[in-house]
Design a protein around this motif. Structure first.
Motif, mmCIF file in Angstrom:
data_model
loop_
_atom_site.group_PDB
_atom_site.id
_atom_site.type_symbol
_atom_site.label_atom_id
_atom_site.label_comp_id
_atom_site.label_asym_id
_atom_site.label_seq_id
_atom_site.Cartn_x
_atom_site.Cartn_y
_atom_site.Cartn_z
ATOM 1 N N THR A 31 0.844 -1.174 0.024
ATOM 2 C CA THR A 31 0.220 0.198 0.036
ATOM 3 C C THR A 31 0.895 1.263 -0.019
ATOM 4 O OG1 THR A 31 -1.549 -1.260 1.167
ATOM 5 C CG2 THR A 31 -1.740 1.059 1.371
ATOM 6 N N THR A 35 1.057 3.638 -3.156
ATOM 7 C CA THR A 35 0.620 5.200 -3.259
ATOM 8 C C THR A 35 1.769 6.086 -3.138
ATOM 9 O OG1 THR A 35 -1.048 4.384 -1.264
ATOM 10 C CG2 THR A 35 -0.511 6.910 -1.389
ATOM 11 N N LYS A 64 -4.383 -5.872 -4.153
ATOM 12 C CA LYS A 64 -4.569 -5.678 -2.635
ATOM 13 C C LYS A 64 -5.758 -6.564 -2.136
ATOM 14 C CE LYS A 64 -3.940 -3.115 1.156
ATOM 15 N NZ LYS A 64 -2.585 -3.282 1.716
ATOM 16 N N ALA A 97 -7.122 -3.238 5.338
ATOM 17 C CA ALA A 97 -6.748 -3.237 3.767
ATOM 18 C C ALA A 97 -7.925 -3.810 2.991
ATOM 19 C CB ALA A 97 -5.856 -4.571 4.006
ATOM 20 N N ILE A 100 -9.272 -0.192 1.886
ATOM 21 C CA ILE A 100 -8.398 0.034 0.708
ATOM 22 C C ILE A 100 -8.580 -0.314 -0.474
ATOM 23 C CG2 ILE A 100 -5.788 0.501 0.377
ATOM 24 C CD1 ILE A 100 -5.277 0.679 3.276
#
Length: 139
Positions: A31, A35, A64, A97, A100
């Motif tokens: 992540t 990002t 993810k 998670a 996200i």
């Protein structure tokens, strides 16, 4: 004999918790890297290209999501039958998670809609795209 069983249970539990923690750290690292890569390298390039940005978010969101499923399905510690295990690790991170992953996939969906809207506006303004392409007639 009972003590070795206890040590085996303890060692197995400890290994499962370590694997779970490693999977969570790997997912968090993914992540952070994705990002950071988007912010520092891709954002300025993809602002005018919603189709490419949507593809990027689809790929990282899907990856993810697979990581989250793996954490829940493979790495979630399970106490073996007949063993007394320690306290389970905090299971809060996989839920974050998951959120996200869903957020990235929803962002991809928004960008695909924007790309389709832009394409349809350009098509309406200039006519169908095939009318703008010159064709060569064969004699």
């Amino acid at each position: 004999m009972r003590q070795s069983n206890s040590l085996t249970c303890s060692a197995d539990w400890s290994m499962q918790v370590d694997n779970y923690n490693f999977a969570c750290i790997a997912s968090f690292s993914f992540t952070a890297i994705a990002t950071s890569f988007y912010i520092c390298c891709l954002k300025s390039r993809l602002d005018g290209a919603p189709q490419l940005a949507a593809q990027f978010f689809t790929v990282i969101g899907t990856f993810k999501f697979i990581l989250v499923l793996t954490i829940f399905a493979v790495f979630l510690p399970q106490c073996a039958d007949g063993c007394i295990c320690g306290s389970p690790p905090l299971r809060l991170y996989p839920f974050f998670a998951f959120l996200i992953a869903v957020r990235w996939l929803l962002r991809a969906r928004q960008l695909y809609a924007l790309a389709n809207r832009v394409a349809s506006e350009n098509e309406d303004k200039d006519g169908p795209i095939f009318d703008r392409v010159s064709t060569v007639e064969m004699a």
